[in-house]
Design an enzyme around this catalytic site. Sequence first.
Site, PDB file in Angstrom:
ATOM      1  N   LYS A   1     -20.809  -6.866  -7.997  1.00 22.40           N
ATOM      2  CA  LYS A   1     -22.229  -6.552  -8.145  1.00 22.40           C
ATOM      3  C   LYS A   1     -23.103  -7.784  -7.869  1.00 22.40           C
ATOM      4  CE  LYS A   1     -21.381  -5.587 -12.404  1.00 22.40           C
ATOM      5  NZ  LYS A   1     -21.359  -5.173 -13.819  1.00 22.40           N
TER       6      LYS A   1
ATOM      7  N   CYS B   1     -23.708  -2.428 -17.973  1.00 30.81           N
ATOM      8  CA  CYS B   1     -23.154  -1.394 -18.861  1.00 30.81           C
ATOM      9  C   CYS B   1     -23.535  -0.017 -18.344  1.00 30.81           C
ATOM     10  CB  CYS B   1     -23.691  -1.553 -20.280  1.00 30.81           C
ATOM     11  SG  CYS B   1     -23.322  -3.146 -21.016  1.00 30.81           S
TER      12      CYS B   1
HETATM   13  N1  LIG Z   1     -33.554  -6.376  -9.728  1.00 27.66           N
HETATM   14  C1  LIG Z   1     -32.650  -5.486  -9.290  1.00 27.66           C
HETATM   15  N2  LIG Z   1     -32.987  -4.554  -8.361  1.00 27.66           N
HETATM   16  C2  LIG Z   1     -32.083  -3.636  -7.928  1.00 27.66           C
HETATM   17  N3  LIG Z   1     -30.804  -3.597  -8.375  1.00 27.66           N
HETATM   18  C3  LIG Z   1     -30.418  -4.487  -9.280  1.00 27.66           C
HETATM   19  C4  LIG Z   1     -31.288  -5.490  -9.808  1.00 27.66           C
HETATM   20  N4  LIG Z   1     -30.614  -6.237 -10.729  1.00 27.66           N
HETATM   21  C5  LIG Z   1     -29.380  -5.711 -10.807  1.00 27.66           C
HETATM   22  N5  LIG Z   1     -29.229  -4.676  -9.935  1.00 27.66           N
HETATM   23  C6  LIG Z   1     -28.074  -3.826  -9.756  1.00 27.66           C
HETATM   24  O1  LIG Z   1     -27.651  -3.431 -11.064  1.00 27.66           O
HETATM   25  C7  LIG Z   1     -26.246  -3.271 -11.091  1.00 27.66           C
HETATM   26  C8  LIG Z   1     -25.655  -4.158 -12.179  1.00 27.66           C
HETATM   27  O2  LIG Z   1     -25.448  -5.432 -11.605  1.00 27.66           O
HETATM   28  P1  LIG Z   1     -25.543  -6.821 -12.362  1.00 27.66           P
HETATM   29  O3  LIG Z   1     -26.936  -6.949 -12.897  1.00 27.66           O
HETATM   30  O4  LIG Z   1     -25.073  -7.841 -11.392  1.00 27.66           O
HETATM   31  O5  LIG Z   1     -24.498  -6.620 -13.543  1.00 27.66           O
HETATM   32  P2  LIG Z   1     -24.346  -7.304 -14.970  1.00 27.66           P
HETATM   33  O6  LIG Z   1     -25.364  -6.638 -15.858  1.00 27.66           O
HETATM   34  O7  LIG Z   1     -22.937  -6.989 -15.343  1.00 27.66           O
HETATM   35  O8  LIG Z   1     -24.602  -8.768 -14.784  1.00 27.66           O
HETATM   36  C9  LIG Z   1     -25.767  -3.590  -9.677  1.00 27.66           C
HETATM   37  O9  LIG Z   1     -25.687  -2.405  -8.928  1.00 27.66           O
HETATM   38  C10 LIG Z   1     -26.855  -4.517  -9.161  1.00 27.66           C
HETATM   39  O10 LIG Z   1     -26.939  -4.533  -7.750  1.00 27.66           O
HETATM   40  C1  LIG Z   2     -22.371  -5.407 -26.743  1.00 23.52           C
HETATM   41  C2  LIG Z   2     -22.694  -5.855 -25.363  1.00 23.52           C
HETATM   42  N1  LIG Z   2     -21.933  -5.429 -24.329  1.00 23.52           N
HETATM   43  C3  LIG Z   2     -22.228  -5.813 -23.058  1.00 23.52           C
HETATM   44  C4  LIG Z   2     -23.285  -6.646 -22.793  1.00 23.52           C
HETATM   45  C5  LIG Z   2     -23.601  -7.069 -21.374  1.00 23.52           C
HETATM   46  O1  LIG Z   2     -24.776  -6.432 -20.946  1.00 23.52           O
HETATM   47  P1  LIG Z   2     -25.212  -6.206 -19.411  1.00 23.52           P
HETATM   48  O2  LIG Z   2     -25.067  -4.749 -19.110  1.00 23.52           O
HETATM   49  O3  LIG Z   2     -26.675  -6.626 -19.368  1.00 23.52           O
HETATM   50  O4  LIG Z   2     -24.337  -7.068 -18.543  1.00 23.52           O
HETATM   51  C6  LIG Z   2     -24.068  -7.084 -23.891  1.00 23.52           C
HETATM   52  N2  LIG Z   2     -25.132  -7.897 -23.699  1.00 23.52           N
HETATM   53  N3  LIG Z   2     -23.744  -6.672 -25.164  1.00 23.52           N
END
Ligand SMILES: Nc1ncnc2c1ncn2[C@@H]1O[C@H](COP(=O)(O)OP(=O)(O)O)[C@@H](O)[C@H]1O
Ligand SMILES: Cc1ncc(COP(=O)(O)O)c(N)n1
Length: 261
Positions: free
Chosen positions: A169, A207
């Site tokens: 991601k 999540c």
């Molecule tokens: N500002 C944004 N605009 C569009 N898509 C986003 C944005 N931020 C995150 N995403 C998307 O949200 C999903 C979760 O990704 P990410 O934020 O990298 O995960 P995590 O919460 O585990 O760090 C992915 O599909 C990512 O491309």
């Molecule tokens: C209990 C719990 N589980 C997972 C995440 C990660 O969150 P995110 O979806 O923003 O990566 C979090 N902050 N807290």
Amino acid sequence: MTIAGSDSGGGAGIQADLRTFAFHCVHGASVLTCITAQNTQGVTRVDAMSPEAVTAQFEAVMIDMRVGAIKTGMLLNQEIIKTVAKKLVAFGCGNVVVDPVMVSRAGAQLLDDDAVKTIREQLIPLAAITTPNRYEAQILADMEIHTLEDMQTAAQKIYKLGARSVLVKGGGFTNELKGIDVWFDGDRLEVLQTEVIDTPHTHGTGCTLSAAIAANLALGKPHFQAVQDAKNYVTEALKYSLAIGQGQGPVGHFYPLLNRG
Ligand SMILES: Nc1ncnc2c1ncn2[C@@H]1O[C@H](COP(=O)(O)OP(=O)(O)O)[C@@H](O)[C@H]1O
Ligand SMILES: Cc1ncc(COP(=O)(O)O)c(N)n1
């Protein structure tokens, strides 16, 4: 079913998962792994459930219900990861989405240091799909990720750990790669892109995405379709994210449905 931690702020973890399941019209069962004291500004305390409590919750659901798909989120420590892996094998679980949660966007550590090895060796091989963010993919693939090519290489390397498919991601980028994800299933290498949403309120994106993939798998969608539809769902949720709290607010699930009347 979700196997994850509680977020007292309600934006991520079990709370985000169950909300996502509900908005996909699938019933959600939950196995709680830990309780975080958390809000939009960070995590102040984490209390782990015992492996026995995790096992009992897992078995209570599995022996009674037909579970269509499972997602794993924050598993916190080696003991819990091993317990979950053992149960997934014992019950022959197939549609397993592994979100290898390690560190929150706000920088809070959500996984013990020595637990990465256990995720890599015991959990990833059980995954129908694993969904590392940029940071987690760097650790799992043991490389730095700066370009789209790096994301593709990382997806291929993580696939070799035994997952049936991998979604790297791109939410963690600050450049043109933001919002771009890479999917690989050993055969097809796809780039997924939706519009980039300009918001600081991104708590719970990962999540929500993995829960939506699990819901879509439970609904019988093919893997890539399940991922595409989940990405679109997260994009909508980001569009309607909630500026609540003093820090990074959660993605919003309700408004798209209200707007549809
Ligand atoms: N500002 C944004 N605009 C569009 N898509 C986003 C944005 N931020 C995150 N995403 C998307 O949200 C999903 C979760 O990704 P990410 O934020 O990298 O995960 P995590 O919460 O585990 O760090 C992915 O599909 C990512 O491309
Ligand atoms: C209990 C719990 N589980 C997972 C995440 C990660 O969150 P995110 O979806 O923003 O990566 C979090 N902050 N807290």
